[in-house]
Design an enzyme around this catalytic site. Structure first.
Site, PDB file in Angstrom:
ATOM      1  N   ARG A 172       0.813  -1.211   0.000  1.00  0.00           N
ATOM      2  CA  ARG A 172       0.000   0.000   0.000  1.00  0.00           C
ATOM      3  C   ARG A 172       0.852   1.270   0.000  1.00  0.00           C
ATOM      4  NH1 ARG A 172      -2.988  -2.662   4.275  1.00  0.00           N
ATOM      5  NH2 ARG A 172      -2.046  -1.230   5.774  1.00  0.00           N
ATOM      6  N   ARG A 176       7.968   7.152  -4.930  1.00  0.00           N
ATOM      7  CA  ARG A 176       7.803   8.068  -6.059  1.00  0.00           C
ATOM      8  C   ARG A 176       9.154   8.642  -6.481  1.00  0.00           C
ATOM      9  NH1 ARG A 176       3.125  10.490  -2.920  1.00  0.00           N
ATOM     10  NH2 ARG A 176       1.315   9.241  -3.543  1.00  0.00           N
ATOM     11  N   ARG A 248      -4.575  -5.281  16.993  1.00  0.00           N
ATOM     12  CA  ARG A 248      -3.727  -4.303  17.651  1.00  0.00           C
ATOM     13  C   ARG A 248      -4.616  -3.157  18.115  1.00  0.00           C
ATOM     14  NH1 ARG A 248       1.072  -5.756  19.262  1.00  0.00           N
ATOM     15  NH2 ARG A 248       2.043  -3.724  18.841  1.00  0.00           N
ATOM     16  N   ARG A 278       4.163   7.652  16.298  1.00  0.00           N
ATOM     17  CA  ARG A 278       4.024   8.956  15.671  1.00  0.00           C
ATOM     18  C   ARG A 278       3.417   9.949  16.652  1.00  0.00           C
ATOM     19  NH1 ARG A 278      -0.966   8.145  11.295  1.00  0.00           N
ATOM     20  NH2 ARG A 278      -2.595   7.626  12.795  1.00  0.00           N
ATOM     21  N   GLU A 299       1.187   8.300  19.830  1.00  0.00           N
ATOM     22  CA  GLU A 299       0.497   7.019  19.615  1.00  0.00           C
ATOM     23  C   GLU A 299       1.410   5.847  19.968  1.00  0.00           C
ATOM     24  OE1 GLU A 299      -1.399   6.261  15.902  1.00  0.00           O
ATOM     25  OE2 GLU A 299      -2.404   8.214  15.835  1.00  0.00           O
ATOM     26  N   TYR A 347      -9.278  -4.672   7.523  1.00  0.00           N
ATOM     27  CA  TYR A 347      -8.907  -3.266   7.593  1.00  0.00           C
ATOM     28  C   TYR A 347      -9.587  -2.545   6.433  1.00  0.00           C
ATOM     29  CZ  TYR A 347      -6.361   1.077   7.768  1.00  0.00           C
ATOM     30  OH  TYR A 347      -6.063   2.403   7.860  1.00  0.00           O
ATOM     31  N   ASP A 349     -10.646   1.262   4.725  1.00  0.00           N
ATOM     32  CA  ASP A 349     -10.663   2.720   4.698  1.00  0.00           C
ATOM     33  C   ASP A 349     -12.108   3.204   4.749  1.00  0.00           C
ATOM     34  OD1 ASP A 349      -7.914   3.182   4.629  1.00  0.00           O
ATOM     35  OD2 ASP A 349      -7.814   2.946   2.453  1.00  0.00           O
TER      36      ASP A 349
END
Length: 379
Positions: A172, A176, A248, A278, A299, A347, A349
């Site tokens: 995922r 670039r 998790r 993060r 987190e 999972y 979105d």
């Protein structure tokens, strides 16, 4: 018909609204004291910042019908997710892009030079068919970038070595060879102007929908309704009789700051020696607003225990075997359809959650109570 929706997150709200508009009577029950599930947002009374209470949720999709749907209930304003990461005493841009590569290696390469450098000098081309997260990273970006940006973060996030995780998790994440630092590549990207909770409240605002907060579901309630759409944990429906599916969970260490703490919404910490994954600074998720004060979350990821909020399904070999057993049980169960992230142990979105909820409602309007236990299989 009288339909019960268990869970007032995106799945329950969208299915409930679609069926209410088709003439059904809808009851939505929610164990928490608010709607919108894990994308719940609320104003911090001290700073005025709109806080993503269970961690940040950024809306991005290529599905125009879904984009039009959410904008029907709340105006979405432009937002691009530009993630930074602190590693080896420097701040880099994620996803890995031409700036990241040039900064990390101290070079000034053009796109074609960087592509050749990574694929010919850094990538481990001896790995022909990557099976694990680690192999995927070594094959496509090489050891140096893998260890700087992915290894430590992944160990903290998943509680296991990347050599034990499937390659699909890393697929995922793009690399670039230009200076595009937009984390997502979808056509539509944005944030709801007044937060997700206000949007979900608007979806549920219909005369045929009754919402009951602070209400726990028990299976004996199902008999009072013509059909149940269940967005709770799949194993929870069966009282965990076969065992618990692995997740998790996240712990958040909230703190405030006067001014701008980190200059961006998301700062990852790639090194295993830093205990948190993060820091998120929530006022940057609403760049059209101005606030002097700031609300931030550190987190921490860990194994989900009974009573914790489940965030990320693990879906390792053992969990998939247990999941298959629960799916067999579910498919023999009458009068219930399992939906959403928890109900299908996947999972998802937000845009996919909404799309599947719309498709599920359409399937019910077509088939009625003959609708299967899963409109979208968890397996």
């Amino acid at each position: 018909m009288h339909i019960l929706l268990v869970g007032a997150g995106l799945s329950g709200a969208v299915i409930g609204r679609q069926l209410a508009e088709a003439g059904h009577q809808i009851t939505v029950i929610e164990s928490r004291d608010h709607v919108a599930g894990n994308c719940h947002t609320e104003r911090d009374p001290e700073t005025g910042v709109n806080v993503h209470v269970y961690g940040p949720h950024i809306f991005h999709t290529d599905d125009q019908e879904v984009w039009d749907y959410v904008n029907r209930f709340e105006r979405f304003l432009p937002y691009k997710n530009r993630v930074k990461t602190t590693s080896q005493g420097q701040v880099f841009s994620l996803p890995i892009n031409l700036h990241t590569i040039n900064q990390f290696f101290g070079k000034t390469m053009r796109p074609d030079e960087a592509l050749a450098f990574i694929t010919e000098e850094q990538a481990d081309t001896s790995i022909e068919d990557p099976q694990t997260f680690e192999e995927q990273a070594l094959r496509f970006v090489g050891r140096d970038l893998y260890e700087a940006f992915f290894k430590g973060y992944t160990i903290k996030q998943w509680g296991m070595d990347p050599s034990q995780l499937p390659a699909s998790i890393l697929k995922r994440l793009p690399v670039r060879f230009n200076y595009d630092d937009n984390y997502f590549f979808h056509k539509y990207q944005g944030m709801p102007e007044n937060g997700y909770t206000q949007m979900v409240e608007a979806i549920l605002d219909h005369p045929s929908i009754t919402v009951r907060l602070n209400t726990h579901f028990t299976r004996d309630q199902a008999g009072d309704y013509d059909h149940v759409f269940y967005a709770g944990p799949l194993d929870g429906w069966f009282d965990y009789e076969l065992g618990r599916l692995g997740y998790r969970t996240l712990d958040f260490e909230r703190f405030t700051y006067q001014g701008d703490y980190q200059g961006c919404a998301v700062m990852n910490y790639g090194e295993e020696s830093v205990p948190y994954t993060r820091i998120t600074e929530h006022k940057h998720f609403s760049p059209w607003e101005e606030h002097e004060g700031s609300v931030l979350y550190r987190e921490f990821s860990r194994a989900c225990e009974p009573g914790d909020i489940p965030y990320y399904p693990i879906r390792q070999v053992d969990e998939k075997a247990l999941l298959a057993d629960y799916v067999k049980l579910a498919e023999k169960t009458q009068g219930v359809t399992f939906v959403g992230r928890l109900g299908t142990y996947r999972y998802l979105d937000m845009d996919v959650t909404i799309r599947e909820a719309m498709d599920t409602a359409a399937a019910f309007l077509e088939k009625g109570t003959e609708i299967p236990a899963f409109v979208k299989s968890p397996l």
